[in-house]
Design a protein around this motif. Structure first.
Motif, PDB file in Angstrom:
ATOM      1  N   UNK C  25       0.829  -1.214   0.000  1.00 10.33           N
ATOM      2  CA  UNK C  25       0.000   0.000   0.000  1.00 10.33           C
ATOM      3  C   UNK C  25       0.862   1.262   0.000  1.00 10.33           C
ATOM      4  N   UNK C  26       2.052   1.216   0.607  1.00  8.52           N
ATOM      5  CA  UNK C  26       2.879   2.435   0.660  1.00  8.52           C
ATOM      6  C   UNK C  26       3.457   2.764  -0.713  1.00  8.52           C
ATOM      7  N   UNK C  29       0.509   4.371  -2.508  1.00  5.72           N
ATOM      8  CA  UNK C  29       0.245   5.739  -2.044  1.00  5.72           C
ATOM      9  C   UNK C  29       1.127   6.757  -2.759  1.00  5.72           C
ATOM     10  N   UNK C  34      -5.394   7.775  -7.411  1.00  8.95           N
ATOM     11  CA  UNK C  34      -6.573   7.099  -6.862  1.00  8.95           C
ATOM     12  C   UNK C  34      -7.319   6.348  -7.969  1.00  8.95           C
ATOM     13  N   UNK C  37      -5.695   3.156  -8.538  1.00 11.61           N
ATOM     14  CA  UNK C  37      -5.947   2.226  -7.434  1.00 11.61           C
ATOM     15  C   UNK C  37      -7.329   1.583  -7.567  1.00 11.61           C
ATOM     16  N   UNK C  56      -9.700   8.023 -14.644  1.00 14.54           N
ATOM     17  CA  UNK C  56      -9.689   9.302 -13.939  1.00 14.54           C
ATOM     18  C   UNK C  56     -10.783  10.226 -14.482  1.00 14.54           C
ATOM     19  N   UNK C  60     -13.858  11.830 -12.398  1.00 17.55           N
ATOM     20  CA  UNK C  60     -14.021  13.288 -12.276  1.00 17.55           C
ATOM     21  C   UNK C  60     -15.364  13.735 -12.868  1.00 17.55           C
TER      22      UNK C  60
ATOM     23  N   UNK D  33      -6.581  15.389 -11.561  1.00 19.65           N
ATOM     24  CA  UNK D  33      -6.809  14.037 -11.039  1.00 19.65           C
ATOM     25  C   UNK D  33      -8.057  14.063 -10.156  1.00 19.65           C
ATOM     26  N   UNK D  46      -8.230  24.848  -6.639  1.00 21.19           N
ATOM     27  CA  UNK D  46      -7.399  23.694  -6.982  1.00 21.19           C
ATOM     28  C   UNK D  46      -6.190  23.642  -6.056  1.00 21.19           C
ATOM     29  N   UNK D  56      -3.989  12.713  -2.822  1.00 21.89           N
ATOM     30  CA  UNK D  56      -4.001  11.426  -3.513  1.00 21.89           C
ATOM     31  C   UNK D  56      -3.531  10.296  -2.592  1.00 21.89           C
ATOM     32  N   UNK D  57      -2.449  10.552  -1.863  1.00 22.65           N
ATOM     33  CA  UNK D  57      -1.917   9.515  -0.960  1.00 22.65           C
ATOM     34  C   UNK D  57      -2.950   9.156   0.104  1.00 22.65           C
ATOM     35  N   UNK D  60      -5.630   7.016  -1.518  1.00 20.69           N
ATOM     36  CA  UNK D  60      -5.153   5.664  -1.833  1.00 20.69           C
ATOM     37  C   UNK D  60      -4.925   4.848  -0.552  1.00 20.69           C
ATOM     38  N   UNK D  61      -4.530   5.512   0.521  1.00 17.25           N
ATOM     39  CA  UNK D  61      -4.094   4.794   1.739  1.00 17.25           C
ATOM     40  C   UNK D  61      -5.168   3.889   2.339  1.00 17.25           C
ATOM     41  N   UNK D 150       2.016   1.360  11.849  1.00 13.74           N
ATOM     42  CA  UNK D 150       1.166   1.430  10.660  1.00 13.74           C
ATOM     43  C   UNK D 150       2.010   1.964   9.501  1.00 13.74           C
ATOM     44  N   UNK D 151       2.263   1.149   8.487  1.00 11.31           N
ATOM     45  CA  UNK D 151       3.183   1.590   7.428  1.00 11.31           C
ATOM     46  C   UNK D 151       2.668   2.804   6.669  1.00 11.31           C
ATOM     47  N   UNK D 152       1.353   3.011   6.695  1.00 11.76           N
ATOM     48  CA  UNK D 152       0.770   4.099   5.903  1.00 11.76           C
ATOM     49  C   UNK D 152       1.048   5.476   6.482  1.00 11.76           C
ATOM     50  N   UNK D 155       4.574   6.650   5.571  1.00  8.15           N
ATOM     51  CA  UNK D 155       4.638   7.054   4.159  1.00  8.15           C
ATOM     52  C   UNK D 155       3.961   8.411   3.941  1.00  8.15           C
ATOM     53  N   UNK D 156       2.861   8.654   4.603  1.00  9.66           N
ATOM     54  CA  UNK D 156       2.164   9.931   4.411  1.00  9.66           C
ATOM     55  C   UNK D 156       3.025  11.085   4.914  1.00  9.66           C
ATOM     56  N   UNK D 158       6.207  11.049   5.114  1.00  5.47           N
ATOM     57  CA  UNK D 158       7.369  11.101   4.212  1.00  5.47           C
ATOM     58  C   UNK D 158       7.026  11.924   2.957  1.00  5.47           C
ATOM     59  N   UNK D 159       5.828  11.707   2.426  1.00  3.80           N
ATOM     60  CA  UNK D 159       5.419  12.485   1.238  1.00  3.80           C
ATOM     61  C   UNK D 159       5.311  13.964   1.604  1.00  3.80           C
ATOM     62  N   UNK D 162       8.863  15.320   1.807  1.00  2.00           N
ATOM     63  CA  UNK D 162       9.420  15.454   0.460  1.00  2.00           C
ATOM     64  C   UNK D 162       9.041  16.790  -0.182  1.00  2.00           C
ATOM     65  N   UNK D 192      -2.700   5.523  10.503  1.00  2.00           N
ATOM     66  CA  UNK D 192      -3.074   6.268   9.295  1.00  2.00           C
ATOM     67  C   UNK D 192      -4.171   7.295   9.583  1.00  2.00           C
TER      68      UNK D 192
END
Lengths: 255, 255, 255, 255
Positions: C25-26, C29, C34, C37, C56, C60, D33, D46, D56-57, D60-61, D150-152, D155-156, D158-159, D162, D192
């Motif tokens: 899942x990571x 992500x 999405x 996914x 997509x 949308x 997206x 937007x 998005x993450x 998806x998570x 929780x790996x998610x 990652x969140x 981390x994003x 970044x 998460x």
């Protein structure tokens, strides 16, 4: 593994045998009213005569209140979108919230907390009125947007009185109405939600299932409205909410 | 504009006044049972004595069937996720589908179509049995996964007989059970859904609202199970569906 | 016992590890949209570039269509009754029925049945048009109550064309629009439901999940409307359906 | 009359024209997206690049977490009862409550209240930890019944890092995890739901719609499970909750 040790005390079912709280379902079908069966399911015992009359009156009192209530609007909207009867009735049940039927549980909660206190009811009612005024809390179950006096609450209390059925919750509810009127100078009569809250509290029901009686009752109306929508109206008719004005951003482009 | 010309014939509501199909709600609260109120809402008239007994028996017959039915599982699951009572009961109502309660409407549809045909009931029953066999159609409302003989259907027919209440739908339903048994060599007794379908058809209800009686009835059980889950179980307990096996792709990477 | 041998191929979950169709899942992500996914969950594989763009665009395309759609009305009604966000969004999803979003699955069903037949697309389109006319069937996914030409369907087909993505279902759908116009003398352009049906059919999705894409898409709008209702409107406001007329029985008494 | 003066700022729809927050839907279909469209609907603008990646993450998570979550069980149960896809997905959304996804809004509420206070984050985190300990409150969004870490959530964050995207809510959430671990002597990592709460709070979303992101995300998984149930399992299979014991009254008769 699923939860291996859980227990239920509601129904016992085996081939050719269905027992609800120990009673054979076929005996119940013949000898008890639906209102009595509801009482049995929730309390584990069959009601006495007073409780049976009151439970029936509660279930009849809220069967319908016309097409403008949120639950009916939701049911008709789901039918109008082209859906099944159970989806439509579920949609109606979903709309029964804090602002629609919810006063039963909120009012019963307050009555059940205060009726536990010691002292004569009129003193408690005065203290509860003071607390409501000081904390600027609106007592749920008093007043109604449409009815100056809700005819259903008077009738419910009348049925209770006929059976000589009155406990601390009904007394507190009625004393509070008077006490608040004197202290605030404005008379907000008990509505059907408030009366139901008082009566089910005297019957010993947990306030947390207060809305449940309203839901059972109203499913009858939801079914009638679903059927009327199905048979008298066209699909996707303009149910609302119109007219409205759009006041968001005017046309623009993605940069 | 919303639809300005729509009409409703169910309830008439004004300040201090609620009338259901012309009857004052306070009169109904005191003088009719909940089952009679349901009949009034749907048919527009109060039931006779036979119809009142039958409607009550139908509403009592399906109040609960233990915790393994989809509707109860859905209600308990929604409570377990930490939700309100009405959301949980709506979740239960959502699960009442073609495979769960749906036989009432499917069976009533067939009975209502065939009972319109001319000829003696036993001939019609034989023709209907032939049609079912030739078209490889399973008659809804016959047989039960758990009960070899569903005790509720016998009781419902017994109450109808007691009142001398029998029309072409009840007769056709009972004749069909025998006819199919003779032709197929296997006896599938009428279950409560089939019996309900026959009785409401003789009462003149549209098959399209057949599931509605089951839904009203079962809300009582859903409320009892919601409350038991709330008070006897921990949130998020392992309700199912376990154990299970994962048989999809093993670990892999995005290229 | 619960069903002991059932299998799932969707996700594999263990402590510290969540894999969807085999992918961590990571990783998903960070690296997939999405829309990708959603495709992965349903098809078991990640989409190519064309499929990702089309998925997509589909998600949308239906995020919102203003406040008059049944799903938005149901969501706002549930919020207005004083309920939780998830109950309100569930209410909206319930309203998405045969008449509201349902044309995706109904249209995809027809396209998937006819595209299996042999022969050139224009011949098939003519035969399908003849069948629709002779059986007096309205082709779902053509025409729109509001839009003379639905701008979304043109854009979806344009994105497909950009990617050189076209199969028998898109072709059949477009040929049918022309064929019906010629034979009936009235031009009913493909709407977004029809275009979505054609595109997901070429992607290989089962028509039975057609409405699912609309539901996922619209949850975004339902959330926005729930929040606007919560923050801009008073509870229990008059959402509809008014005005109406009561045309049932006038006042009467129980005999 | 329905409420004649109400306004909406979400979408503007006319024949041949659908604009969401001012943008033409066809432009959105091609250029943004789904995650960006969700952000636009809710915020009115937007997103930037960081917000788009984070949104998005987040979506998806939580697309799926296997079949044992209440929402999936409810969806499968509704399908198993013989119901439509939208009823099944609505059933799943109903199960997403305080104990299932609800930690997002509860955690965001606390973070949004505390991040408003003045002072350095590590001091605030210590004070919040003290308050939680003294009031015996479990911080929602920390710890997980299945995942030690929780790996998610990692990652969140981390994003976010970044993109150099960090505000007082993410900082407070991370500092609180450490502060609580030191004071209580037990490490409960952010899950998460907690990470989502922190990130959407820094994005400026109202905590009251926190659960909405989880709901949108999970609808994808609900659709996949509904389809798998439909295609791989028999109707009315034993989904649970079994085994169980009946511990109510034994057989008895109505007096």
């Amino acid at each position: 593994m699923t939860d291996a040790n859980w227990k239920t005390a509601i129904s016992d079912v085996a081939s050719g045998q269905i027992r609800v709280r120990g009673y054979d379902i076929t005996e119940l079908m013949e000898q008890v009213s639906y209102a009595e069966a509801v009482y049995l399911l929730l309390k584990g015992e069959l009601p006495g005569k007073a409780e049976a009359s009151l439970m029936n009156a509660i279930l009849v009192s809220s069967v319908d209140h016309g097409p403008t209530s949120p639950s009916v609007l939701a049911t008709r909207t789901v039918i109008s979108g082209g859906n099944s009867l159970n989806a439509a009735m579920a949609g109606g049940v979903l709309a029964i919230g804090d602002m629609h039927g919810g006063a039963i549980e909120q009012s019963a909660k307050i009555l059940q907390e205060w009726a536990l206190r010691e002292g004569p009811i009129d003193v408690l009612a005065g203290q509860l009125a003071d607390w409501l005024i000081q904390s600027n809390t609106r007592m749920p179950g008093l007043g109604h947007t449409l009815h100056q006096t809700d005819p259903r609450s008077g009738k419910l209390f009348e049925i209770a009185a006929l059976h000589g059925y009155s406990g601390r919750h009904i007394e507190l509810c009625q004393a509070l109405e008077g006490s608040l009127a004197r202290k605030v100078g404005k008379h907000l009569p008990v509505n059907i939600n408030g009366a139901t809250a008082a009566v089910i509290s005297d019957m010993g029901f947990d306030w947390r299932i207060g809305k449940g009686f309203f839901i059972i009752s109203r499913t009858a109306g939801l079914l009638a409205h679903a059927y009327e929508e199905m048979t008298r109206e066209k699909p996707l008719r303009k149910l609302g909410p119109m007219p409205f004005t759009y006041d968001g951003p005017i046309e623009r482009k993605i940069d």
